[in-house]
Scaffold this active site. Structure first.
Site, PDB file in Angstrom:
ATOM      1  N   TYR A 141      12.932   8.803  -6.827  1.00 46.45           N
ATOM      2  CA  TYR A 141      11.925   7.845  -7.304  1.00 46.45           C
ATOM      3  C   TYR A 141      12.334   6.407  -6.933  1.00 46.45           C
ATOM      4  O   TYR A 141      11.524   5.638  -6.397  1.00 46.45           O
ATOM      5  CB  TYR A 141      11.787   8.008  -8.815  1.00 46.45           C
ATOM      6  CG  TYR A 141      10.738   7.156  -9.475  1.00 46.45           C
ATOM      7  CD1 TYR A 141       9.387   7.459  -9.362  1.00 46.45           C
ATOM      8  CD2 TYR A 141      11.097   6.057 -10.251  1.00 46.45           C
ATOM      9  CE1 TYR A 141       8.415   6.689  -9.998  1.00 46.45           C
ATOM     10  CE2 TYR A 141      10.138   5.281 -10.890  1.00 46.45           C
ATOM     11  CZ  TYR A 141       8.797   5.598 -10.759  1.00 46.45           C
ATOM     12  OH  TYR A 141       7.853   4.827 -11.397  1.00 46.45           O
ATOM     13  N   LYS A 145      10.391   3.761  -4.512  1.00 49.12           N
ATOM     14  CA  LYS A 145       9.879   2.501  -5.053  1.00 49.12           C
ATOM     15  C   LYS A 145      10.508   1.291  -4.363  1.00 49.12           C
ATOM     16  O   LYS A 145       9.873   0.252  -4.195  1.00 49.12           O
ATOM     17  CB  LYS A 145      10.092   2.444  -6.566  1.00 49.12           C
ATOM     18  CG  LYS A 145       9.265   3.490  -7.334  1.00 49.12           C
ATOM     19  CD  LYS A 145       7.778   3.276  -7.136  1.00 49.12           C
ATOM     20  CE  LYS A 145       6.918   4.153  -8.015  1.00 49.12           C
ATOM     21  NZ  LYS A 145       5.475   3.942  -7.776  1.00 49.12           N
TER      22      LYS A 145
HETATM   23  N1  LIG Z   1       4.650   4.348 -16.842  1.00 51.85           N
HETATM   24  C1  LIG Z   1       5.663   3.577 -16.510  1.00 51.85           C
HETATM   25  O1  LIG Z   1       6.505   3.240 -17.367  1.00 51.85           O
HETATM   26  C2  LIG Z   1       5.831   3.073 -15.110  1.00 51.85           C
HETATM   27  C3  LIG Z   1       6.859   2.172 -14.864  1.00 51.85           C
HETATM   28  C4  LIG Z   1       7.039   1.674 -13.596  1.00 51.85           C
HETATM   29  C5  LIG Z   1       6.199   2.064 -12.583  1.00 51.85           C
HETATM   30  N2  LIG Z   1       5.198   2.942 -12.827  1.00 51.85           N
HETATM   31  C6  LIG Z   1       4.341   3.324 -11.702  1.00 51.85           C
HETATM   32  O2  LIG Z   1       2.991   3.019 -12.006  1.00 51.85           O
HETATM   33  C7  LIG Z   1       2.134   3.937 -11.332  1.00 51.85           C
HETATM   34  C8  LIG Z   1       1.205   4.592 -12.334  1.00 51.85           C
HETATM   35  O3  LIG Z   1       2.004   5.240 -13.305  1.00 51.85           O
HETATM   36  P1  LIG Z   1       1.447   5.796 -14.689  1.00 51.85           P
HETATM   37  O4  LIG Z   1       2.501   5.558 -15.677  1.00 51.85           O
HETATM   38  O5  LIG Z   1       0.075   5.337 -14.916  1.00 51.85           O
HETATM   39  O6  LIG Z   1       1.505   7.358 -14.329  1.00 51.85           O
HETATM   40  P2  LIG Z   1       0.620   8.572 -14.791  1.00 51.85           P
HETATM   41  O7  LIG Z   1      -0.011   8.298 -16.115  1.00 51.85           O
HETATM   42  O8  LIG Z   1       1.514   9.744 -14.612  1.00 51.85           O
HETATM   43  O9  LIG Z   1      -0.539   8.571 -13.662  1.00 51.85           O
HETATM   44  C9  LIG Z   1      -0.204   8.761 -12.320  1.00 51.85           C
HETATM   45  C10 LIG Z   1      -1.467   8.668 -11.505  1.00 51.85           C
HETATM   46  O10 LIG Z   1      -1.129   8.939 -10.127  1.00 51.85           O
HETATM   47  C11 LIG Z   1      -1.975   9.968  -9.659  1.00 51.85           C
HETATM   48  N3  LIG Z   1      -1.358  10.762  -8.598  1.00 51.85           N
HETATM   49  C12 LIG Z   1      -0.163  11.383  -8.602  1.00 51.85           C
HETATM   50  N4  LIG Z   1       0.030  12.032  -7.450  1.00 51.85           N
HETATM   51  C13 LIG Z   1      -1.072  11.817  -6.698  1.00 51.85           C
HETATM   52  C14 LIG Z   1      -1.490  12.229  -5.411  1.00 51.85           C
HETATM   53  N5  LIG Z   1      -0.736  13.013  -4.632  1.00 51.85           N
HETATM   54  N6  LIG Z   1      -2.683  11.804  -4.946  1.00 51.85           N
HETATM   55  C15 LIG Z   1      -3.478  11.033  -5.710  1.00 51.85           C
HETATM   56  N7  LIG Z   1      -3.156  10.617  -6.942  1.00 51.85           N
HETATM   57  C16 LIG Z   1      -1.966  11.016  -7.430  1.00 51.85           C
HETATM   58  C17 LIG Z   1      -2.246  10.821 -10.886  1.00 51.85           C
HETATM   59  O11 LIG Z   1      -3.365  11.654 -10.660  1.00 51.85           O
HETATM   60  P3  LIG Z   1      -3.502  13.074 -11.433  1.00 51.85           P
HETATM   61  O12 LIG Z   1      -4.053  12.749 -12.793  1.00 51.85           O
HETATM   62  O13 LIG Z   1      -4.426  13.834 -10.578  1.00 51.85           O
HETATM   63  O14 LIG Z   1      -2.116  13.672 -11.503  1.00 51.85           O
HETATM   64  C18 LIG Z   1      -2.493   9.727 -11.915  1.00 51.85           C
HETATM   65  O15 LIG Z   1      -3.777   9.204 -11.792  1.00 51.85           O
HETATM   66  C19 LIG Z   1       3.049   4.952 -10.637  1.00 51.85           C
HETATM   67  O16 LIG Z   1       3.192   4.593  -9.279  1.00 51.85           O
HETATM   68  C20 LIG Z   1       4.361   4.798 -11.373  1.00 51.85           C
HETATM   69  O17 LIG Z   1       5.453   5.161 -10.581  1.00 51.85           O
HETATM   70  C21 LIG Z   1       4.987   3.468 -14.075  1.00 51.85           C
END
Ligand SMILES: NC(=O)c1ccc[n+]([C@@H]2O[C@H](COP(=O)([O-])OP(=O)(O)OC[C@H]3O[C@@H](n4cnc5c(N)ncnc54)[C@H](OP(=O)(O)O)[C@@H]3O)[C@@H](O)[C@H]2O)c1
Length: 235
Positions: A141, A145
Site C-alpha cells: 500500500y 501511494k
Molecule cells: N480511509 C482512510 O483512512 C484513508 C486514509 C488515507 C488514504 N485513503 C485513500 O482514500 C481512498 C478512498 O478510501 P476510502 O477510505 O473511501 O475506502 P473505501 O471506503 O474502502 O472505498 C474504496 C473505494 O474504491 C473503490 N475501488 C476499489 N477498487 C476498485 C477498482 N479496482 N476499480 C474501481 N473502484 C475500486 C471501491 O469500490 P467498491 O465499493 O466497488 O469496492 C470504493 O468505492 C483510497 O485510495 C484510500 O487508499 C483512505
C-alpha cells in the site's frame, strides 16, 4: 467559481462518495465510477473498474456525452491488502499496485487526452500519509501511494505549461469502511499518535479536493497536501 465537469473514481462509498457530495454542493457537474452501488443523488454513476482500461474508456465516453468534457479528475479508488512483508505474496503486492497506482495512471492518461485539447485540467490523486511515512504491514500500500507522488510531479513537469495541474492529497486516518476494519486497540493507538487526537471525517478530505479543483488553486501543482491532523508532519 467556475462550474466544472468532475469525474471521481470509487464514488459509491467512503471518501469518494463525500467528494461527490461536496463537489455537487459547490455547484459542479459530477460523475462517479462504481463497481457496485452508486454515487449520491445528483451525480451521474458510471461503471468502471480501474484495473480494466476498457471500462475506464467507456466510463469517460458516457460522462463526456452526458455532462461534457471532463475537466477535473479525482483518482480516489483504492484498496489495502495489509500483511507483514514475509507473508506478503506477489499477488498481494501487485493487486494493490495495480489498483492504487496503475489504476490512477490509467484514469489520468485517459483524462489527459481531453485536458490537452481543452488546455485545462485538474488532476487530484488520493494518496495516504502512509505513502511517505511508511506503515508496518503496508509495504504494498505504501509503495503504491508513494508512487502517486512521482506520478503527479512528473505530470506537473510534462503538462504544467498546458493549463494542467496535478496534486496529491495525503489523508491520515479517516472514518470510512477502510479504517472501521482496524481492530479497536489499533484504532486507539493511532488516535494517540495523531496530534489532533481523532480521525478525520471524509468531508474534511473532500473539501480539500474541491478547493484544489477551484479557481483559487490554479497555481498549485506537484504538491502533496496532508489532511492528517498532523500525523505525518515533516514527511
Ligand atoms: N480511509 C482512510 O483512512 C484513508 C486514509 C488515507 C488514504 N485513503 C485513500 O482514500 C481512498 C478512498 O478510501 P476510502 O477510505 O473511501 O475506502 P473505501 O471506503 O474502502 O472505498 C474504496 C473505494 O474504491 C473503490 N475501488 C476499489 N477498487 C476498485 C477498482 N479496482 N476499480 C474501481 N473502484 C475500486 C471501491 O469500490 P467498491 O465499493 O466497488 O469496492 C470504493 O468505492 C483510497 O485510495 C484510500 O487508499 C483512505
Amino acid at each position: 467559481m467556475t462550474a466544472r465537469t468532475v469525474l471521481i473514481t470509487g464514488g459509491n462509498r467512503g471518501i469518494g462518495y463525500s467528494m461527490a457530495e461536496e463537489f455537487l454542493a459547490a455547484g459542479h457537474r459530477v460523475a462517479v465510477t462504481a463497481r457496485s452501488g452508486s454515487g449520491p443523488e445528483g451525480a451521474l454513476t458510471v461503471h468502471a473498474d480501474v484495473t480494466d482500461p476498457s471500462t475506464i474508456d467507456q466510463a469517460f465516453t458516457v460522462v463526456e456525452d452526458k455532462l461534457g468534457p471532463v475537466e477535473v479528475v479525482v483518482a480516489n479508488a483504492g484498496i489495502t491488502r495489509d500483511t507483514l512483508l514475509m507473508r506478503m505474496s506477489d499477488d498481494d503486492f501487485t493487486e494493490v499496485v495495480d489498483t492504487n497506482l496503475t489504476g490512477a495512471f490509467r484514469v489520468v492518461k485517459r483524462a489527459s487526452k481531453g485536458f490537452l485539447r481543452q488546455r485545462f485540467g485538474r488532476i487530484i490523486l488520493v494518496s495516504s500519509v502512509v505513502g511517505l511515512y511508511g506503515g508496518a504491514g503496508q509495504a504494498n500500500y505504501a509503495a503504491s501511494k508513494a508512487g502517486l507522488v512521482g506520478l503527479a510531479r512528473s505530470i506537473t513537469r510534462e503538462l504544467g505549461a498546458r493549463g494542467i495541474t496535478a496534486n496529491v492529497i495525503a489523508p491520515g486516518f479517516i472514518e470510512t469502511d477502510m479504517t472501521a476494519e482496524l481492530p479497536a486497540e489499533q484504532q486507539a493507538a493511532y488516535k494517540k499518535a495523531i496530534p489532533a487526537g481523532r480521525f478525520a471525517t471524509s468531508q474534511e478530505v473532500a473539501r480539500v479536493a474541491v478547493w484544489l479543483a477551484g479557481d483559487d488553486a490554479g497555481y498549485i501543482s506537484g504538491a502533496v497536501i496532508p489532511v492528517d491532523g498532523g500525523l505525518g508532519m515533516g514527511h
